[in-house]
Design an enzyme around this catalytic site. Sequence first.
Site, PDB file in Angstrom:
ATOM      1  N   GLU A  13      -5.515   2.072   1.846  1.00 49.45           N
ATOM      2  CA  GLU A  13      -5.306   0.947   3.048  1.00 49.45           C
ATOM      3  C   GLU A  13      -5.754   1.238   4.164  1.00 49.45           C
ATOM      4  O   GLU A  13      -6.316   0.587   5.107  1.00 49.45           O
ATOM      5  CB  GLU A  13      -3.972   0.176   2.752  1.00 49.45           C
ATOM      6  CG  GLU A  13      -3.656  -1.072   3.531  1.00 49.45           C
ATOM      7  CD  GLU A  13      -3.090  -0.972   4.803  1.00 49.45           C
ATOM      8  OE1 GLU A  13      -3.130  -2.060   5.497  1.00 49.45           O
ATOM      9  OE2 GLU A  13      -3.094   0.174   5.339  1.00 49.45           O
ATOM     10  N   GLU A  14      -5.052   2.545   4.848  1.00 50.75           N
ATOM     11  CA  GLU A  14      -5.110   2.930   5.967  1.00 50.75           C
ATOM     12  C   GLU A  14      -6.866   3.148   6.265  1.00 50.75           C
ATOM     13  O   GLU A  14      -6.944   3.336   7.467  1.00 50.75           O
ATOM     14  CB  GLU A  14      -4.370   4.068   6.243  1.00 50.75           C
ATOM     15  CG  GLU A  14      -2.897   4.096   5.903  1.00 50.75           C
ATOM     16  CD  GLU A  14      -2.352   3.053   7.170  1.00 50.75           C
ATOM     17  OE1 GLU A  14      -3.119   2.661   7.977  1.00 50.75           O
ATOM     18  OE2 GLU A  14      -1.069   2.867   6.940  1.00 50.75           O
TER      19      GLU A  14
ATOM     20  N   HIS B 223       0.968  -1.208   0.051  1.00 52.13           N
ATOM     21  CA  HIS B 223       0.089   0.119  -0.050  1.00 52.13           C
ATOM     22  C   HIS B 223       0.687   1.211  -0.012  1.00 52.13           C
ATOM     23  O   HIS B 223       1.998   1.371   0.678  1.00 52.13           O
ATOM     24  CB  HIS B 223      -0.861  -0.098   1.082  1.00 52.13           C
ATOM     25  CG  HIS B 223      -0.706   0.161   2.515  1.00 52.13           C
ATOM     26  ND1 HIS B 223      -0.354   1.541   3.176  1.00 52.13           N
ATOM     27  CD2 HIS B 223      -0.084  -0.695   3.675  1.00 52.13           C
ATOM     28  CE1 HIS B 223       0.041   1.710   4.212  1.00 52.13           C
ATOM     29  NE2 HIS B 223       0.001   0.256   4.466  1.00 52.13           N
TER      30      HIS B 223
ATOM     31  N   ASP C 108       4.076  -5.155   3.680  1.00 52.61           N
ATOM     32  CA  ASP C 108       3.456  -4.214   4.441  1.00 52.61           C
ATOM     33  C   ASP C 108       4.410  -3.897   5.847  1.00 52.61           C
ATOM     34  O   ASP C 108       4.366  -4.810   6.707  1.00 52.61           O
ATOM     35  CB  ASP C 108       1.974  -4.432   5.097  1.00 52.61           C
ATOM     36  CG  ASP C 108       1.350  -3.286   5.381  1.00 52.61           C
ATOM     37  OD1 ASP C 108       1.813  -2.225   5.749  1.00 52.61           O
ATOM     38  OD2 ASP C 108       0.232  -3.145   5.672  1.00 52.61           O
TER      39      ASP C 108
ATOM     40  N   ASP D  93       5.663   2.660   7.243  1.00 56.43           N
ATOM     41  CA  ASP D  93       4.265   2.157   6.957  1.00 56.43           C
ATOM     42  C   ASP D  93       3.487   3.195   5.928  1.00 56.43           C
ATOM     43  O   ASP D  93       2.741   4.084   6.448  1.00 56.43           O
ATOM     44  CB  ASP D  93       3.524   1.985   8.241  1.00 56.43           C
ATOM     45  CG  ASP D  93       2.207   1.737   8.124  1.00 56.43           C
ATOM     46  OD1 ASP D  93       1.816   1.015   7.218  1.00 56.43           O
ATOM     47  OD2 ASP D  93       1.364   1.983   9.090  1.00 56.43           O
TER      48      ASP D  93
ATOM     49  N   HIS E  29       2.132   5.106  12.856  1.00 58.65           N
ATOM     50  CA  HIS E  29       1.157   5.830  12.799  1.00 58.65           C
ATOM     51  C   HIS E  29       1.490   7.049  13.395  1.00 58.65           C
ATOM     52  O   HIS E  29       0.588   7.963  14.016  1.00 58.65           O
ATOM     53  CB  HIS E  29      -0.217   5.100  13.383  1.00 58.65           C
ATOM     54  CG  HIS E  29      -0.734   4.251  12.232  1.00 58.65           C
ATOM     55  ND1 HIS E  29      -1.931   3.839  12.362  1.00 58.65           N
ATOM     56  CD2 HIS E  29      -0.138   3.754  11.342  1.00 58.65           C
ATOM     57  CE1 HIS E  29      -2.322   2.985  11.400  1.00 58.65           C
ATOM     58  NE2 HIS E  29      -1.337   2.995  10.522  1.00 58.65           N
TER      59      HIS E  29
END
Length: 530
Positions: free
Chosen positions: A338-339, A290, A367, A302, A465
């Site tokens: 994706e998130e 992603h 990922d 990420d 994140h």
Amino acid sequence: MRTPMRRTLAATAAIVLTGALVAAAPAQAKGPKGGHGDTVDTSALTDAVTVRGILSHLRALQDIATANGGNRASGLPGHTASADYVADQLEKAGYTVTRQEFQFPFFQELEPATLTQLTPVERDLETATFDYSGADDVTGAVVPTNDVVIPATEEPSSTSGCEPEDFEAAPADPAIALIQRGSCDFAVKVANAEAAGYDAVIIFNEGNPGRTDLTVGTLGGEAGVPVVGLSYADAVELIEQAESGTVTAHVTTKTENDPSRTTENVIADLSSKDAKKVKNPNDTVVVGAHLDSVAAGPGINDNGSGSATILEIAEQMSALKLTKKLQRPVRFAFWGAEESGLLGAEHYVASLSQAERDGIYANLNFDMVGSPNYVRFVYDGDGSSEDVAGPPGSGAIEKIFTDYFDGQGLASAPTAFDGRSDYGPFIEAGIPAGGLFSGAEGEKTAEEAEIYGGTAGEAYDECYHSACDDITNINDDALFELGDAAAHATAILTMSKTGLFPDGSFAPKHPGKGHAKGHGKAGQLAHAAR
């Protein structure tokens, strides 16, 4: 950062496939003649795929985030610029590129959520907003579900909020449901709380190893009430004080379902000239990662790390002219949204006809492959460790990775193959899948630190994140080891005459038994849907 020199080890990347089994071969070994076995020497590709090359793409993605508000989230300019960059690099490498646009519910947090305990003591609680949370200010009593597991067990076990009967009827005054993470999708828990009459929801982490810190995730679609996260320790205190506990939740968000709000997948196929040379044109290997980040940061680990890795693999396959020598077509896919709940991969699979789905031989997913405190996690395709298997062929893909690491003298560990990353829609369609993951917010154990190095008791990625998931948040050893494994598996699946099955055949055209459905990421990923 230091770019590691290529290591000379006793075993090389030459692999022998015999039937559906994959075994490491000694350097310079030749595969068996005749029968169902063939040898694929992947060393040219693994040598060409370098940490330096991957980092060049990561620096470009960092520059894009810096120029676009500090993120590359779908629906915002940073993601569009990331897609422009990837498409341009792939076109220069000779691929045929498609920009697959799709509508998605755009979510934005307008200001950080706050959660304040008012009684019996006043204190501010660390919290975060779930994607697609409703917006409101709610002050009310905290009511735990009747099936929370305190103290937590070693393994995930909580079914808190998964059934309507888990909730007491909400009192007449405003009330806030307190739900433990585990077992079912976050969206299911929240919908049950809303149906029981609750005005807001707090979801706290499960409490077993690796799931104690503040939890946050995506609901996959708009909720009617505010939804925030909480750590296990803070939740335990609230539960102990539940009879007299009052909390205020403040959440400010917006969700747009405007048809004009779109994002995209970037899909790269072989050129028409190279596609004509492929021996088995109806057996496409989809290699995906992603491209989007969360809005909180640039998302360089990420999942810039996964995207940069497969982009480097695509470029080097073209530079080495391997695209002219394939048994099966390769398709590189850079997923959007994706998130937000695997929306790009879901859209892609849903848009395929049955014949097109049947034409996908396998899916590889990468990922987060550069975590600072990493472990070499391999998706547990055969279910031997996590009791959740993928469709037939997934176990053979897992073995490609584990045999590769074994041959390099490197340990690896299984991670749950439960549909929580972009391979999820593929296994739901019965397509064999597999891939790698280097860890997220989960805590590295002492045993893992002894095997893999790094620091026990700390997260695999402390910046998961967060705004600090930038170009400094990458472990180049992780990129080296997992990047080569990704290149190796891509070469094996596209170049082996035998492939995953003893007779070289395609996978069964129906879903395999035992695979799970779900949204989010694999293993320890807290933004997953449960």
